[in-house]
Motif scaffolding. Sequence first.
Motif, short mmCIF file in Angstrom:
data_model
loop_
_atom_site.label_atom_id
_atom_site.label_comp_id
_atom_site.label_asym_id
_atom_site.label_seq_id
_atom_site.Cartn_x
_atom_site.Cartn_y
_atom_site.Cartn_z
N SER A 1 0.82 -1.21 0.00
CA SER A 1 0.00 0.00 0.00
C SER A 1 0.86 1.26 0.00
O SER A 1 1.88 1.34 0.68
N SER B 1 -1.93 -3.58 -0.60
CA SER B 1 -2.89 -2.60 -1.09
C SER B 1 -4.18 -2.58 -0.26
O SER B 1 -4.70 -3.63 0.12
N GLU C 1 -6.86 -2.23 -1.40
CA GLU C 1 -7.91 -2.81 -2.25
C GLU C 1 -7.67 -4.30 -2.52
O GLU C 1 -8.25 -4.87 -3.46
C1 LIG Z 1 -3.83 8.08 -3.92
S1 LIG Z 1 -5.13 7.46 -2.97
C2 LIG Z 1 -5.65 6.03 -3.88
C3 LIG Z 1 -6.04 4.90 -2.97
O1 LIG Z 1 -7.07 5.31 -2.11
C4 LIG Z 1 -6.47 3.68 -3.74
O2 LIG Z 1 -7.62 3.94 -4.51
C5 LIG Z 1 -5.42 3.12 -4.62
O3 LIG Z 1 -5.64 2.80 -5.77
C6 LIG Z 1 -4.06 2.87 -4.08
O4 LIG Z 1 -4.10 2.32 -2.80
P1 LIG Z 1 -2.97 1.30 -2.36
O5 LIG Z 1 -3.30 0.99 -0.92
O6 LIG Z 1 -1.64 1.99 -2.54
O7 LIG Z 1 -3.08 0.11 -3.26
#
Ligand SMILES: CSC[C@@H](O)[C@@H](O)C(=O)COP(=O)(O)O
Length: 212
Positions: A51, A80, A82
Motif C-alpha cells: 500500500s 494494497s 484494495e
Molecule cells: C492516492 S489514494 C488512492 C487509494 O485510495 C487507492 O484507490 C489506490 O488505488 C491505491 O491504494 P494502495 O493501498 O496503494 O493500493
Amino acid sequence: MNSTAQLHQLNPNAIALCVLGRWIAGRQWVPATGGNFSIRTSENSALVTASGKDKGELSPQDLLPVSWQGQQLSCNGTPSAETALHAMLYQLNPATKAVLHTHSVQATVFSRLINQDNYLFAGYEMQKAISGISSHEQLLPLAIFDNTQDIPALATELAQRWHKQPLQYGLLVRGHGLYVWGNSLEQAKRHLEGWEFLINCELERFKIAGLP
Ligand SMILES: CSC[C@@H](O)[C@@H](O)C(=O)COP(=O)(O)O
Ligand SMILES: [Zn+2]
C-alpha cells in the motif's frame, strides 16, 4: 523478509509486473501512488503491491505475498488497501492470473458521466482487444460500481453481479478508476490498453455528439 517471500519475489512475473508498472506510470494512469497490481502465485495466493507505493517505481520487494480463504486475507505486511477486490477477482475465475487497477483521468471522468451500472460499447474494432470479442458488432458491457471505502463490501457486490453475469475483463469504480484482469500478465496489459482506448473514444464522441 522470510524465505518464502523472497522466493515469490524471484518469480519472473514479479519483475515483469514491476516493469509493467513503469510502462503504466509513463501513461499517467497511476498518479500520486494511485492504483495497485497483483499476480497470482497459487489457487489462493498472489503477490500484491504494498500500500502507498509509487506504482511507477516498484521493485520486487514491494510485491507482498497475500493468501485468502474467502474474504479472510493474510499477509505479513500492509498490502494494497484494495486487496480484497483482487482476491475476489481471483476467486471468481480460477483462470485469472493478473489484476491491474489504474486511475487514469479518462476512466475516472467517464465513470462519473455514466449513471447506469453497465455501459455498452458497440461499433469499435478495438473491442476485439478484449478476450472473447470477435467483432465490432458484438455488444461489450463495462460494469460500473459506486465508489466506497468499504472494499470488502465492494468485493461482495462484485461477486453478486458476477454470479448474474461474468464481467468482461474490466470494471469501473465511479469517480475512482478502472480494474482489468487477464489470464496472463500480457493479456491483462492488453485489456488495460483496450479498455482505456474504448473509454477515450467514447469520451471524445460525447464531446462531439453529447452525452448518451
Ligand atoms: C492516492 S489514494 C488512492 C487509494 O485510495 C487507492 O484507490 C489506490 O488505488 C491505491 O491504494 P494502495 O493501498 O496503494 O493500493
Ligand atoms: Zn484505487
